[in-house]
Design a protein around this motif. Structure first.
Motif, PDB file in Angstrom:
ATOM      1  N   ILE A   8      36.932  43.306  43.202  1.00 28.58           N
ATOM      2  CA  ILE A   8      36.314  43.419  44.523  1.00 28.58           C
ATOM      3  C   ILE A   8      37.365  43.054  45.550  1.00 28.58           C
ATOM      4  N   ILE A 200      31.575  33.042  47.183  1.00 27.86           N
ATOM      5  CA  ILE A 200      32.402  33.517  46.076  1.00 27.86           C
ATOM      6  C   ILE A 200      31.794  32.960  44.796  1.00 27.86           C
ATOM      7  N   GLY A 209      32.781  37.159  41.275  1.00 27.23           N
ATOM      8  CA  GLY A 209      32.143  38.132  42.154  1.00 27.23           C
ATOM      9  C   GLY A 209      31.795  37.514  43.487  1.00 27.23           C
ATOM     10  N   VAL A 210      30.850  38.143  44.197  1.00 28.67           N
ATOM     11  CA  VAL A 210      30.483  37.689  45.538  1.00 28.67           C
ATOM     12  C   VAL A 210      28.974  37.775  45.735  1.00 28.67           C
ATOM     13  N   VAL A 223      38.638  38.950  42.516  1.00 31.76           N
ATOM     14  CA  VAL A 223      38.221  39.051  43.917  1.00 31.76           C
ATOM     15  C   VAL A 223      39.475  38.866  44.764  1.00 31.76           C
ATOM     16  N   PHE A 364      40.980  34.746  41.816  1.00 31.72           N
ATOM     17  CA  PHE A 364      40.855  34.890  43.275  1.00 31.72           C
ATOM     18  C   PHE A 364      42.252  35.016  43.868  1.00 31.72           C
TER      19      PHE A 364
END
Length: 435
Positions: A8, A200, A209-210, A223, A364
């Motif tokens: 993402i 987050i 993910g988010v 992410v 991240f």
């Protein structure tokens, strides 16, 4: 829309879409999401989209030179058509005025020599002969309008300038983002707009993910924060701020849009001008107008913004200051009675050099602190982020052994560690929009 993604990307500005594109080219199932309604409609749409080769560090010059070739052959980089047409590179050349702040461009010229970039080292007399509509008297160092010295020559001529023929601008930065969106979609990438990230997600000690403002969740093991002026907020959501030596924050910027002097076909004769002697940069634009931005001279008070969703979007005294500074250099430039131009936010790091890095939260990643001087580098920044992510997700310890990436056109190796979140402040930076 699929709900199974490998990555993402938070942000669909120029660096966000290029990051998504490069990951998609490697086989990642990508989702770019943005709270704006379309790609490039955040701060990217208000960039001056300047393509230049002069930076204050050799690494910055090398990255800009590499990126230049992608813009020069934009259609080949994309590999697919766009129903809206393709953004175009307009070559103007660039005149960079020597001054104390840029050390008379000695480091820049050394970097350009190493990269085999052609340029001309011009005396003040040669600048006046080449561009007779420029006033070559020195006005620096810049001062504010409250200073009695404002607008008065400080004595003698400028110390010369460097003219770099291979420089210009992109005619439509928003269209450029749409072009990359279409190229990314052709590789299977997806986009979601009007989507605000509020959390987050974590699982097993890593990003997962988010969560969006509407309550929905989207999962992915990678992410990437490319949130522009919202980057610090997103890093806060991820809980990674304490692991960073370099921080980012939003800075308000005003770009003036003014008519060229009467009788001058500015769009045809003028180059980009980077002029630390007056504290401004400028470029021609459509309608025989000039765009004028600030090079953030030390005398000016910078307007940092606490909330990127709530700040003064109007022009201030800075607008008039910048136009009057440019009028010191461009003979006959008038001061319009009505303000016009662009007001937006930059995402600025502490030393004005971007952060392209992993974080202390596995999975991240960050491409932040990029505003003002990285639009031109977006194609290479996307490749750099894709290489970094692939290597780190494959088990490489980037903090202990920084990932490197070969550059296709300049035949150099890029040390991605140069852009580390853990670096010390770079003493060679201009600490301004120049980078």
């Amino acid at each position: 829309m699929s709900h199974e993604y490998n990555a993402i990307i938070i942000g669909a500005g120029v660096i966000g879409v290029c990051t998504g594109f490069e990951l998609a080219k490697r086989g990642y199932r990508t989702l770019n999401m943005d709270k704006q309604p379309a790609a490039g409609s955040g701060s990217t749409c208000n960039t001056c989209a300047i393509i230049r080769l002069h930076y204050s560090t050799p690494d910055g010059c090398a990255m800009a030179r590499e990126s230049y070739f992608y813009w020069l052959d934009w259609g080949r980089y994309l590999g697919v058509p766009d129903e809206m047409g393709l953004a175009k590179y307009v070559n103007t050349g660039c005149l960079v005025v020597k001054n104390d702040r840029n050390h008379d461009l000695m480091n820049v010229m050394a970097a350009l020599d190493e990269l085999h970039v052609a340029y001309e080292d011009l005396s003040a007399a040669k600048v006046a002969a080449r561009f007779p509509w420029l006033d070559t008297r020195s006005y620096g160092p810049p001062v504010t309008m409250a200073d009695d010295r404002f607008g008065a020559p400080s004595g003698g001529k400028i110390r010369g300038a460097v003219y770099i023929p291979e420089s210009g601008y992109i005619d439509d930065p928003t269209l450029a983002c749409h072009n990359v969106q279409r190229a990314c979609e052709a590789r299977g990438g997806e986009f979601r707009f009007g989507a605000e990230v509020v959390e987050i997600l974590r699982e097993g000690g890593r990003a997962a993910g988010v969560r969006l403002a509407d309550g929905s969740t989207i999962r992915a093991p990678v992410v990437v924060n490319v949130g522009g002026p919202h980057s610090a907020i997103i890093n806060g959501l991820a809980g990674v701020l304490d692991g960073m030596n370099i921080s980012t924050r939003p800075l308000k910027q005003e770009v003036c849009h003014v008519p060229a002097p009467a009788g001058m076909d500015y769009h045809q004769i003028a180059p980009l001008i980077s002029d630390g002697d007056i504290g401004c940069y400028s470029r021609p634009t459509t309608g025989n107008h000039i765009l004028i931005g600030s090079e953030d001279p030390e005398c000016d008070v910078l307007e940092w913004v606490d909330d990127p969703d709530d700040y003064n979007t109007g022009f201030t005294h800075q607008w008039e200051t910048q136009v009057m500074r440019e009028a010191q250099r461009v003979k006959g430039l008038g001061i319009p009675g009505q303000t016009g131009g662009l007001v937006d936010l930059y995402d600025v790091s502490d030393d004005w050099i971007p952060i392209y890095d992993k974080s202390d939260l596995p999975g991240f990643y960050m491409a932040v602190g990029t505003s003002g001087n990285q639009f031109k580098n977006a194609p290479v920044a996307g490749k750099l982020m894709a290489e970094l992510i692939a290597r780190v997700e494959g088990g490489h310890d980037h903090d202990a052994d920084p990932v490197t990436m070969p550059l296709k056109y300049t035949r150099r190796t890029c040390d991605i560690g140069f852009f580390s979140r853990r670096r010390s402040l770079n003493p060679d930076s201009s600490y301004s929009v120049i980078g």
